[in-house]
Design an enzyme around this catalytic site. Sequence first.
Site, PDB file in Angstrom:
ATOM      1  CG  HIS A   1      -0.174 -51.460  17.669  1.00 20.20           C
ATOM      2  ND1 HIS A   1      -1.469 -50.915  18.391  1.00 20.20           N
ATOM      3  CD2 HIS A   1      -0.685 -52.448  17.118  1.00 20.20           C
ATOM      4  CE1 HIS A   1      -2.395 -50.713  17.679  1.00 20.20           C
ATOM      5  NE2 HIS A   1      -1.587 -51.331  16.451  1.00 20.20           N
TER       6      HIS A   1
ATOM      7  CG  ASP B   1      -4.030 -50.985  13.951  1.00 18.65           C
ATOM      8  OD1 ASP B   1      -3.285 -50.341  14.585  1.00 18.65           O
ATOM      9  OD2 ASP B   1      -4.341 -50.729  12.498  1.00 18.65           O
TER      10      ASP B   1
ATOM     11  CE1 TYR C   1      -2.961 -45.669   9.665  1.00 25.03           C
ATOM     12  CE2 TYR C   1      -2.333 -46.944   8.422  1.00 25.03           C
ATOM     13  CZ  TYR C   1      -1.872 -46.730   9.351  1.00 25.03           C
ATOM     14  OH  TYR C   1      -2.192 -47.404  10.026  1.00 25.03           O
TER      15      TYR C   1
END
Length: 429
Positions: free
Chosen positions: A403, A229, A339
Site C-alpha cells: 500500500h 491513500d 474514518y
Amino acid sequence: MLARTAARLHVACGHTNLSSAAITLPKRSSSSRLVTARIRTSSSTDVQTCSMRTEVVDIKTPPSLIEQKAKQLQQVGPTGYGQLLVFGLACLPLWLMTAVRLTIKYAKRPGDLFKTPDPSAFQLVPPFPLHEEFITVNGIRLHAVSPGRRPDKPLMLFVHGFPECWYSWRHQMVAFQDDYDVVAIDMRGYSTSDKPKGVENYKLHHLASDIKAAVYALGHECCTLVAHDWGGAVAWTAAGLYGKDLITQLIVMALPHLGIGATNYSMKQYQRSSYILVFQAPGLAELWVAGDQAATLDSMFTSQQYGCRNPSAITTADVDWFRAATCQPGAVTAMLSYYRALVRWSTISDRNDPAWRALRSQLDMPTLVLHGQDDVALGEELLTGIEAAVPQSTVKLFKNCSHWIQQDYPQQVNEVMQEWLRQQAKRSQ
C-alpha cells in the site's frame, strides 16, 4: 482560471529554513497545541532512495465494461440507515476482539498503553534542509514543507494518507524540486496542522476545499496534485468539485476512484476494510493507534503482512516521523475522525452532498493512477472501469508492491511520474 482571493487566503507566518540552526518550533495554545519533536539539523539532502525494482503493468478496462460502469457510477450515493445498522452490528465483535488483543498485549505493562503520547521522545533526521511554513486555509492553519520554495515554477502539491505526514513524499520532493515548486502539506488534524474538533469538520467536501485554499495560499492558481491513500480520496473529490482549472494534472496512488470503487465493492473488500469499523470505537481506537507511543505504526510499515515489500525501503527512523506526528496532542482523534465522517457520509448523507456530486462527475484532467498489487487495504479490482469517471486516465499496477507505493519503490515511482509528465507536456504543445 480560478480567481485568487488573497484577502482571505494567505501565508500565516514567515518561512523557516531549517538547515543549520537548532530547531525549536513555538508551542501553540488551545486546540492547536504543538509539541516539538527533537529534530536533528540537516545541511544537505540525505534521502536514501531504495533502488529495488519490480514489474509494472498497464491496466485497461474493456470498452463494453466502461459503458456499464458509466451507468453504475450515476447511481452511487449513500447506502442508507440499513447499511449503517449492519455496520453497527459488525462493530461489536470487532471492538471486543480489539479490546482483548490490547489487554493481552499490554497486560504486563499497562502504563505504556495509557500514557500520554509524547512526540518529543523521537529524534528525527530531516531528509533535506526543511523550508517550513504555516498557511491559513478555511480558517485553520496547515503545516507545509518543501526543500526550498520556487514560486516561479508550477506548483506540485503533495497530499499524504493515514497514518502519515508530509515525510511520506521525501523521495518525490527531491526528485521534482528542479522543475516544480514542490510543497507537501500535513492535512487538517495531522501532525502540527490545526485539529478542529468535531467529526463534521472532516467531511470530504471540507477536506477538498482545503486543497483549493492551499493552492491559493501558496501563491498559485492551479497545481499538479499528487496524492496517496486518504490524500487520494480528497484529491478525487477536489478534482470533481473544481476541475482542471484548479488541478491541471492529477496523480493518485493506492486509492482507486471512490465512485467507481463503490461499484466494485465485494465481500472480500468489506473484509479488507474492517479496520474502518474498529476506528469507529470511541476511546478504544485511540488507544489502539496511539498506545505505547503509536507503536502499532511499526507493524503497519515494516511487518511482512502490512508493510513495504522491500526491507530496505523504510527504516525505523522513517517510521519515527509518522509516530511523532501521530503523537501530537489531539492528532489521533482528528485522524480517526476522517474514518468516522466517512462512515456517516457513505450511509446517511444527502445524495446531493457536494462530495457525492463530485464523485459522479467525469473528470477533465489527465490522471495517473498507481496501485500496488499487494495492497492489503484496497484490492486492484476496485480500479475496474475507472475510465468511466476518468477518461484521460493511465493506470499502472506495481507487482509485489504494498500500500505504501511511493516509499516501497520510490525510484521507480519517480521514473513513472516523470515519463508520464513528459508525455503530458508533449500533448499540450
